[in-house]
Design a protein around this motif. Structure first.
Motif, PDB file in Angstrom:
ATOM      1  N   MET B   1      16.442 -52.130   2.443  1.00 19.65           N
ATOM      2  CA  MET B   1      17.042 -52.390   1.134  1.00 19.65           C
ATOM      3  C   MET B   1      16.686 -51.277   0.148  1.00 19.65           C
ATOM      4  O   MET B   1      15.555 -50.809   0.117  1.00 19.65           O
ATOM      5  CB  MET B   1      16.520 -53.719   0.597  1.00 19.65           C
ATOM      6  CG  MET B   1      17.618 -54.713   0.283  1.00 19.65           C
ATOM      7  SD  MET B   1      16.995 -56.098  -0.682  1.00 19.65           S
ATOM      8  CE  MET B   1      16.362 -57.146   0.617  1.00 19.65           C
ATOM      9  N   LEU B   2      17.638 -50.897  -0.667  1.00 13.42           N
ATOM     10  CA  LEU B   2      17.357 -49.879  -1.672  1.00 13.42           C
ATOM     11  C   LEU B   2      16.573 -50.527  -2.811  1.00 13.42           C
ATOM     12  O   LEU B   2      16.633 -51.733  -3.012  1.00 13.42           O
ATOM     13  CB  LEU B   2      18.671 -49.318  -2.221  1.00 13.42           C
ATOM     14  CG  LEU B   2      19.542 -48.566  -1.229  1.00 13.42           C
ATOM     15  CD1 LEU B   2      20.873 -48.214  -1.843  1.00 13.42           C
ATOM     16  CD2 LEU B   2      18.830 -47.308  -0.758  1.00 13.42           C
ATOM     17  N   GLU B   4      17.113 -50.622  -5.900  1.00 16.06           N
ATOM     18  CA  GLU B   4      17.964 -51.350  -6.846  1.00 16.06           C
ATOM     19  C   GLU B   4      18.204 -52.778  -6.354  1.00 16.06           C
ATOM     20  O   GLU B   4      18.151 -53.738  -7.128  1.00 16.06           O
ATOM     21  CB  GLU B   4      19.319 -50.645  -7.039  1.00 16.06           C
ATOM     22  CG  GLU B   4      19.259 -49.276  -7.718  1.00 16.06           C
ATOM     23  CD  GLU B   4      18.846 -48.143  -6.781  1.00 16.06           C
ATOM     24  OE1 GLU B   4      18.718 -48.396  -5.553  1.00 16.06           O
ATOM     25  OE2 GLU B   4      18.625 -47.021  -7.269  1.00 16.06           O
ATOM     26  N   GLU B  60       3.191 -60.425  -5.666  1.00 20.86           N
ATOM     27  CA  GLU B  60       3.214 -59.586  -4.453  1.00 20.86           C
ATOM     28  C   GLU B  60       4.434 -58.683  -4.420  1.00 20.86           C
ATOM     29  O   GLU B  60       4.344 -57.512  -4.052  1.00 20.86           O
ATOM     30  CB  GLU B  60       3.191 -60.477  -3.201  1.00 20.86           C
ATOM     31  CG  GLU B  60       1.829 -61.087  -2.956  1.00 20.86           C
ATOM     32  CD  GLU B  60       1.791 -62.031  -1.753  1.00 20.86           C
ATOM     33  OE1 GLU B  60       0.689 -62.439  -1.383  1.00 20.86           O
ATOM     34  OE2 GLU B  60       2.863 -62.371  -1.202  1.00 20.86           O
ATOM     35  N   MET B  63       3.966 -55.789  -6.894  1.00 20.02           N
ATOM     36  CA  MET B  63       2.975 -54.820  -6.416  1.00 20.02           C
ATOM     37  C   MET B  63       3.566 -53.967  -5.291  1.00 20.02           C
ATOM     38  O   MET B  63       3.426 -52.743  -5.285  1.00 20.02           O
ATOM     39  CB  MET B  63       1.731 -55.564  -5.924  1.00 20.02           C
ATOM     40  CG  MET B  63       0.557 -54.667  -5.683  1.00 20.02           C
ATOM     41  SD  MET B  63      -0.996 -55.564  -5.738  1.00 20.02           S
ATOM     42  CE  MET B  63      -0.943 -56.457  -4.220  1.00 20.02           C
ATOM     43  N   ALA B  64       4.264 -54.632  -4.363  1.00 20.54           N
ATOM     44  CA  ALA B  64       4.847 -53.895  -3.235  1.00 20.54           C
ATOM     45  C   ALA B  64       5.921 -52.924  -3.719  1.00 20.54           C
ATOM     46  O   ALA B  64       6.008 -51.796  -3.228  1.00 20.54           O
ATOM     47  CB  ALA B  64       5.424 -54.871  -2.218  1.00 20.54           C
ATOM     48  N   ALA B  67       4.191 -49.885  -5.167  1.00 21.71           N
ATOM     49  CA  ALA B  67       3.537 -49.078  -4.120  1.00 21.71           C
ATOM     50  C   ALA B  67       4.569 -48.400  -3.220  1.00 21.71           C
ATOM     51  O   ALA B  67       4.405 -47.245  -2.838  1.00 21.71           O
ATOM     52  CB  ALA B  67       2.624 -49.967  -3.285  1.00 21.71           C
ATOM     53  N   GLN B  68       5.636 -49.108  -2.907  1.00 21.98           N
ATOM     54  CA  GLN B  68       6.585 -48.554  -1.934  1.00 21.98           C
ATOM     55  C   GLN B  68       7.592 -47.584  -2.551  1.00 21.98           C
ATOM     56  O   GLN B  68       8.020 -46.650  -1.902  1.00 21.98           O
ATOM     57  CB  GLN B  68       7.348 -49.684  -1.243  1.00 21.98           C
ATOM     58  CG  GLN B  68       6.502 -50.448  -0.241  1.00 21.98           C
ATOM     59  CD  GLN B  68       7.312 -51.508   0.455  1.00 21.98           C
ATOM     60  OE1 GLN B  68       7.224 -52.677   0.121  1.00 21.98           O
ATOM     61  NE2 GLN B  68       8.121 -51.114   1.410  1.00 21.98           N
ATOM     62  N   TYR B  69       8.013 -47.855  -3.774  1.00 20.66           N
ATOM     63  CA  TYR B  69       9.121 -47.066  -4.333  1.00 20.66           C
ATOM     64  C   TYR B  69       8.738 -46.148  -5.491  1.00 20.66           C
ATOM     65  O   TYR B  69       9.552 -45.343  -5.921  1.00 20.66           O
ATOM     66  CB  TYR B  69      10.257 -47.995  -4.769  1.00 20.66           C
ATOM     67  CG  TYR B  69      10.812 -48.779  -3.604  1.00 20.66           C
ATOM     68  CD1 TYR B  69      11.760 -48.223  -2.755  1.00 20.66           C
ATOM     69  CD2 TYR B  69      10.364 -50.067  -3.317  1.00 20.66           C
ATOM     70  CE1 TYR B  69      12.258 -48.922  -1.675  1.00 20.66           C
ATOM     71  CE2 TYR B  69      10.847 -50.770  -2.228  1.00 20.66           C
ATOM     72  CZ  TYR B  69      11.797 -50.197  -1.416  1.00 20.66           C
ATOM     73  OH  TYR B  69      12.274 -50.887  -0.338  1.00 20.66           O
ATOM     74  N   GLN B  70       7.543 -46.312  -6.027  1.00 19.80           N
ATOM     75  CA  GLN B  70       7.128 -45.514  -7.190  1.00 19.80           C
ATOM     76  C   GLN B  70       8.251 -45.391  -8.207  1.00 19.80           C
ATOM     77  O   GLN B  70       8.714 -44.274  -8.504  1.00 19.80           O
ATOM     78  CB  GLN B  70       6.695 -44.120  -6.729  1.00 19.80           C
ATOM     79  CG  GLN B  70       5.523 -44.180  -5.779  1.00 19.80           C
ATOM     80  CD  GLN B  70       4.971 -42.823  -5.459  1.00 19.80           C
ATOM     81  OE1 GLN B  70       5.726 -41.901  -5.179  1.00 19.80           O
ATOM     82  NE2 GLN B  70       3.670 -42.701  -5.480  1.00 19.80           N
TER      83      GLN B  70
END
Lengths: 253, 220
Positions: B1-2, B4, B60, B63-64, B67-70
């Motif tokens: 998933m993007l 957005e 969660e 936070m994810a 961390a994942q997409y900045q």
């Protein structure tokens, strides 16, 4: 989350001559998910991904121990047809490597190797593969031009189309964006996210943020050992191993 | 998933959470008026547990995503605001539980219609504020968010009037002291929910316009 296992590696050891590159790796790759292999240079991630379709067979003085199960069979067994394995487990490399042929021929080549002769079937498959690789619109008017005239990003998508044409179940990406600019990188990433609906994907990447963005599962390797494996959102937020945390935060590697 | 799409699904999660909290407020007020013990217990036991689960899940996700997409710019503001809204919703759910607990102690006493009248009005406006605050977040509508902030004054005024009346009655008639204090407590909890809805709207205005309006910051 319930996922079925597509590939299962059991106690894999791999040696380049006397140098051990992989140490007792146990790893499950889930169907229709993106699994990313990360770790510093020399950690064994490329070695591991190349084992999945036996590309390492070609390396002299190399030796593998352990088993990799795919479609119910250990791929290292003697009766495994490697050509057929590589059709089912396709691969896209770091540097786009189109054949010095036309765009059309690049995609149709694998079909011909597979023994398909019917022109209409080949044409349909070429078009659908180019479409799936999000390249069709850009090349439909120049299918018979040389593939070498395409941009780097387009060449990489052509290599993906070439891989898709032979209907693999798994696609291995070995640093597919390493030689691409950010825009081409984004288009390949979007493509991977789209492809996972139909294929199982394993990707080796040096770019940690790329692993974070596009993968469902992440495996962190260090000096040939699998340090941690789990859901990407967990690995990148609450890794269990101190070493993973240190690598992610740039303390080493 | 993007990223957005992930942000859109985060918003959906918050809508569901807010709908649950809205229902909790509704049930605790209905339980108070209709002396419906079942509704009150549902809020205290079943709904609160669900609200807590939502809070952890949204934490969660936020936070994810970071961390994942900045994320940058508006994407970052949306995630940070979602994180804060999540916290506000959890506190609102606690206030709804407080209302339900207090209403439960009032179950056996005769209805205090004249004092509860204003409380009802406050609760109705407050529920509308919560709903509109989440709508303004989802639609990124800073005009609606500003409107919600204005309604907070109405709730505050109602509470002030209600408080004066109850305190007056308590001074005149000691026997209603306990019930009076309970109703004051309920009114206080509703008022806090209205305040938290206002907080959400201030965050929405920041998310949409990048402008800080809380603590009258623009005048500082």
């Amino acid at each position: 989350m319930e996922n079925s296992i597509e590939i299962k590696a059991e106690e894999i050891n791999f040696y380049y001559g006397t140098k051990q590159a992989l140490k007792n790796i146990n790893l499950e790759i889930y169907e229709n998910q993106v699994t990313a292999l990360i770790g510093p240079s020399g950690c064994g991630k490329s070695t591991f991904i190349r084992l999945l379709n036996r590309m390492n067979d070609l390396i002299p003085h190399s030796r593998v121990e352990g088993k990799i199960y795919f479609e119910g069979q250990n791929i290292f067994e003697e009766n495994v047809d490697v050509v057929s394995l590589r059709q089912r487990v396709g691969m896209v490399f770091q540097k786009p490597n189109p054949f010095p042929k036309t765009i059309f021929e690049n995609v149709s080549y694998g079909l011909e190797v597979k023994g398909i002769r019917d022109k209409q079937t080949i044409e349909e498959k070429v078009i659908s593969s180019l479409n799936q690789a999000a390249l069709w619109k850009e090349v439909k008017d120049r299918l018979h031009d040389s593939a070498l005239g395409l941009s780097g990003g387009q060449q990489q998508r052509l290599c993906i189309a070439r891989c898709l044409a032979v209907e693999p179940h798994v696609i291995l990406f070995d640093e597919p964006c390493a030689s691409l600019d950010p825009i081409s990188t984004r288009s390949i990433e979007e493509l991977i996210l789209d492809l996972k609906k139909y294929y199982t994907i394993v990707i080796v990447t040096h770019n940690m943020q790329q692993a974070a963005r596009i993968s469902d599962f992440t495996a962190f390797l260090y000096l040939g050992e699998l340090i941690e494996f789990g859901l990407t959102e967990k690995i990148f937020t609450i890794p269990k191993q101190k070493m993973t945390e240190e690598y992610l935060t740039g303390k080493f590697g | 998933m993007l990223v957005e799409e992930k942000i859109t699904s985060l918003k959906h999660e918050l809508i569901e959470y807010a709908t649950l909290v809205e229902g909790m407020i509704d049930k605790s007020i209905k339980g108070l008026i209709n002396k419906n013990k079942g509704l009150l217990i549902e809020v205290m036991e079943k709904d609160e547990r669900q609200a807590n689960e939502f809070e952890i899940k949204v934490d969660e996700i936020c936070m994810a995503l970071i961390a994942q997409y900045q994320p940058k710019g508006k994407g970052l503001r949306t995630i940070l605001m979602s994180y804060k809204i999540n916290n506000d919703l959890e506190r609102m759910a606690d206030h709804a539980v407080n209302i339900a607990e207090t209403a439960l102690t009032l179950i056996e006493v005769p209805p205090m219609t004249e004092y509860v009248k204003d409380v009802l009005k406050m609760a109705e406006i407050t529920r509308g504020m919560l709903k509109d605050s989440i709508d303004s977040f989802v639609r990124e509508d800073s005009v609606l968010a500003q409107d919600v902030c204005k309604r907070d004054d109405v709730v505050d005024d109602l509470r002030r009037v209600n408080r004066r009346e109850i305190i007056g009655s308590m001074c005149a008639e000691c026997s209603i002291m306990e019930v009076g204090l309970d109703i004051l407590r309920i009114a206080r909890n509703i008022e806090r929910i209205a305040d938290l809805s206002t907080n959400i709207c201030e965050d929405v205005i920041f998310m949409v316009e990048g402008k800080v309006i809380k603590h009258k910051f623009d005048k500082m």
